[in-house]
Every structure is written in structure tokens, then in C-alpha cells.
Enzyme design. Structure first.
Site, short mmCIF file in Angstrom:
data_model
loop_
_atom_site.label_atom_id
_atom_site.label_comp_id
_atom_site.label_asym_id
_atom_site.label_seq_id
_atom_site.Cartn_x
_atom_site.Cartn_y
_atom_site.Cartn_z
N GLU A 99 -12.78 -13.60 29.01
CA GLU A 99 -13.21 -12.92 27.78
C GLU A 99 -12.03 -12.46 26.92
O GLU A 99 -11.86 -11.26 26.67
CB GLU A 99 -14.17 -11.77 28.09
CG GLU A 99 -15.44 -12.25 28.76
CD GLU A 99 -16.61 -11.28 28.66
OE1 GLU A 99 -16.61 -10.44 27.75
OE2 GLU A 99 -17.52 -11.38 29.49
N ASN B 216 -24.53 -11.71 31.41
CA ASN B 216 -23.73 -10.68 32.10
C ASN B 216 -24.16 -10.59 33.56
O ASN B 216 -25.34 -10.67 33.87
CB ASN B 216 -23.97 -9.29 31.46
CG ASN B 216 -23.45 -9.21 30.04
OD1 ASN B 216 -24.14 -8.73 29.15
ND2 ASN B 216 -22.23 -9.67 29.81
N GLY C 282 -21.66 -13.99 37.41
CA GLY C 282 -20.66 -14.38 38.41
C GLY C 282 -19.44 -15.08 37.84
O GLY C 282 -18.60 -15.59 38.59
N LYS C 283 -19.28 -15.07 36.51
CA LYS C 283 -18.17 -15.79 35.86
C LYS C 283 -16.82 -15.21 36.27
O LYS C 283 -15.92 -15.94 36.68
CB LYS C 283 -18.32 -15.73 34.32
CG LYS C 283 -19.63 -16.29 33.82
CD LYS C 283 -19.76 -16.14 32.30
CE LYS C 283 -19.81 -14.71 31.82
NZ LYS C 283 -20.97 -13.93 32.32
N SER C 284 -16.68 -13.88 36.13
CA SER C 284 -15.39 -13.26 36.45
C SER C 284 -15.09 -13.40 37.94
O SER C 284 -13.93 -13.60 38.33
CB SER C 284 -15.40 -11.77 36.10
OG SER C 284 -15.51 -11.61 34.71
N GLY D 223 -22.52 -17.52 30.00
CA GLY D 223 -23.71 -17.21 30.79
C GLY D 223 -23.98 -15.72 30.75
O GLY D 223 -23.13 -14.95 30.30
N1 LIG Z 1 -16.62 -6.73 44.90
C1 LIG Z 1 -17.91 -6.65 44.54
N2 LIG Z 1 -18.79 -5.89 45.21
C2 LIG Z 1 -20.10 -5.81 44.84
N3 LIG Z 1 -20.61 -6.48 43.79
C3 LIG Z 1 -19.79 -7.25 43.08
C4 LIG Z 1 -18.39 -7.39 43.40
N4 LIG Z 1 -17.81 -8.22 42.51
C5 LIG Z 1 -18.81 -8.57 41.67
N5 LIG Z 1 -19.98 -7.99 42.00
C6 LIG Z 1 -21.29 -8.19 41.33
O1 LIG Z 1 -21.43 -9.57 41.15
C7 LIG Z 1 -22.12 -9.84 39.93
C8 LIG Z 1 -21.29 -10.76 39.08
O2 LIG Z 1 -20.20 -10.05 38.54
P1 LIG Z 1 -19.17 -10.72 37.54
O3 LIG Z 1 -18.23 -9.66 37.11
O4 LIG Z 1 -18.61 -11.93 38.18
O5 LIG Z 1 -20.14 -11.15 36.33
P2 LIG Z 1 -19.79 -11.81 34.93
O6 LIG Z 1 -20.59 -13.07 34.84
O7 LIG Z 1 -18.33 -11.90 34.76
O8 LIG Z 1 -20.43 -10.76 33.91
P3 LIG Z 1 -19.93 -10.29 32.44
O9 LIG Z 1 -20.40 -11.34 31.46
O10 LIG Z 1 -20.63 -8.99 32.25
O11 LIG Z 1 -18.45 -10.11 32.47
C9 LIG Z 1 -22.41 -8.48 39.30
O12 LIG Z 1 -23.71 -8.10 39.63
C10 LIG Z 1 -21.37 -7.58 39.96
O13 LIG Z 1 -21.83 -6.26 40.01
MG LIG Z 2 -17.00 -11.01 33.50
#
Ligand SMILES: Nc1ncnc2c1ncn2[C@@H]1O[C@H](COP(=O)(O)OP(=O)(O)OP(=O)(O)O)[C@@H](O)[C@H]1O
Ligand SMILES: [Mg+2]
Length: 241
Positions: free
Chosen positions: A162, A40, A43-45, A38
């Protein structure tokens, strides 16, 4: 089996509440490989960290083989059988590679065994055993070491965030072989977060997360064609040339 029910995680930014994981429910069968992809920031991580207990859910339930682990902290979840490899692995100054692998395996490892684990992720074993896990290791070395710690022992659920990020093509092929080996045995659940087409193609099922919600979930044959034909604005997948 993993059952996730109505999982929600919120953050507070300057007094404003923001939901990052929004009422997510899904399950995984034993031996299944689920690839989560999905855009960037979708919210995956964060979902993965909530499953590992690194972040605490605001609502919802997590069941592992029927046991409710929702209130378990990270150590208890590790003991319950969840292994986790960070998207950006932490560094541990003062900790040597062989000691970290021993901790991950739950026992002191003979040198030969530690070497085998490092070789499995493409690291030249002996050179690394006494290295410190500090800023002197490159990003790709850290990433592969992190993956080796999860591969150090069997888990009920292995989460790799990842795993392909920043590693060279040769090491990537070795990792794929490791995932295939685990997948073939059908005794561990594999949750891989990835943007890489080659990893996505290994999935039994694919889940697409966007804006904190499950946008699609289903068998690979069903979801992959939609991903491949999605308009260019969908930045969730790195396509192979
Ligand atoms: N502790 C936190 N405080 C504020 N915002 C957060 C926090 N943790 C995550 N976020 C925000 O939540 C959203 C999702 O972040 P996440 O790292 O889960 O995305 P992702 O799907 O893993 O992205 P990527 O593919 O880039 O790794 C982002 O906008 C991130 O900035
Ligand atoms: Mg991530």
C-alpha cells in the site's frame, strides 16, 4: 522469476488455529508488475511478509530465480534480492535518515546521492538527512522514506505494501513515476499491494486475494473489468472520482 508453491501461514489464537494464507501458488516473470488487491483482512500483507521472511510459512516453497529461499531468514532474503516496504513502516529511534538510506543502498552515500533519493519520493532532501526516524516524522514522511529505502538499489523483487497509503497527491504522482520507471526497465519484478485504481491500472497482471486465497489472477484487461463492475460489497478498490 518468482515461484510460490502452496504457501500456507497459520496463527494460533487462544489455542485455536487459524489459516491466514491458504495454500497460495503463483509465479512472476522477470520485469513483471503484479498488483495484489482484495478486501481488508484478506491476507495480502501477511502473504507479503511471508515472502520477505518476516513471518515464517507453515508450509510451501518459495523459489527466486530457481533457488529455493524458503528457509532463508529476512537478511538472507534481502541479500538474495528482495526489497520490502511495509504498510506501516517501523520507526528506528536513534537512526538518522542518511544512515538508513546508506544501509539500504549497501554503502555510505554521498550527500548528493542521498538527496536525490529523497527528492524522488517528494521529500525536501536537505531538511531530512539528519532527522531521526522516530515519532517526530509524520505518517506520510515515514511512508515515503520507507519507499526510498527500497528504491535505494535494484532488487530482483520489490514488494510495496500500500505505497499510496497516507501520502499526498503530489507525492503520489511522483511515486507512480518511480514505479513506471522501474517497470519500463523490465529488470525487476514489482509486487504492489494496493486498493488504488491508478496503481491497479498499471499492472501487467492483477491478483485478488480474499479470505487467504487467490480469488482471481490474470492479465489486467481480464481482471479489471470484473473489479470495476463488482457489487458494492466488494471493498477492495478505491475508485477514482
Ligand atoms: N500474527 C497474527 N496473529 C493473528 N492474526 C493475524 C496475524 N497476522 C495477520 N492476522 C490476521 O490475518 C488477517 C489478514 O491480515 P492482513 O494484514 O494480511 O490483511 P490485508 O489483506 O493486508 O488487509 P488490509 O487491506 O486491511 O491491509 C486479518 O484478519 C489479521 O487480523
Ligand atoms: Mg495489508
Amino acid at each position: 522469476m518468482l515461484e510460490v508453491k502452496n504457501l500456507t501461514f497459520k496463527v494460533n489464537e487462544n489455542g485455536v488455529e487459524r489459516s491466514i494464507v491458504k495454500d497460495i501458488s503463483f509465479s512472476m516473470e522477470n520485469g513483471e508488475m503484479l498488483v495484489i488487491t482484495g478486501p481488508n483482512g484478506g491476507g495480502k500483507s501477511t502473504l507479503a511478509k511471508v515472502l520477505m521472511g518476516i513471518e515464517k510459512a507453515d508450509a510451501g516453497q518459495i523459489l527466486l530465480d530457481g533457488a529455493d529461499i524458503s528457509d532463508f531468514d529476512i537478511d538472507h532474503r534481502a541479500k538474495a534480492g528482495i526489497g520490502f516496504a511495509f504498510q506501516q513502516p517501523p520507526r528506528f529511534k536513534g537512526m538518522t535518515v542518511d544512515r538508513l538510506l546508506g544501509l539500504a543502498a549497501g554503502e555510505h552515500l554521498p550527500e548528493q546521492e542521498a538527496c536525490r533519493m529523497l527528492s524522488a519520493v517528494g521529500l525536501c532532501a536537505k531538511e531530512y538527512l539528519k532527522r531521526e526516524i522516530d515519532g517526530t516524522l509524520s505518517g506520510g514522511e515515514m511512508k515515503r522514506l520507507e519507499i526510498a529505502t527500497v528504491l535505494a538499489k535494484p532488487h530482483k523483487l520489490c514488494i510495496f505494501d500500500e505505497p499510496e497509503a497516507g501520502i499526498d497527491l503530489w507525492s503520489f504522482s511522483m511515486l507512480i513515476q518511480q514505479f513506471e520507471r522501474i517497470h519500463r526497465k523490465k529488470d525487476q519484478m514489482l509486487m504492489l499491494i494496493s486498493h488504488q485504481e491508478r496503481i491497479i491500472r498499471m499492472a501487467d497482471r492483477i491478483m485478488v486475494i480474499d479470505d487467504g486465497k487467490i480469488k482471481h489472477i490474470g492479465p489486467r484487461e481480464e481482471i479489471l473489468p470484473a473489479l470495476l463492475t463488482d457489487e458494492p460489497s466488494c471493498t477492495c478498490m478505491d475508485r477514482e472520482q
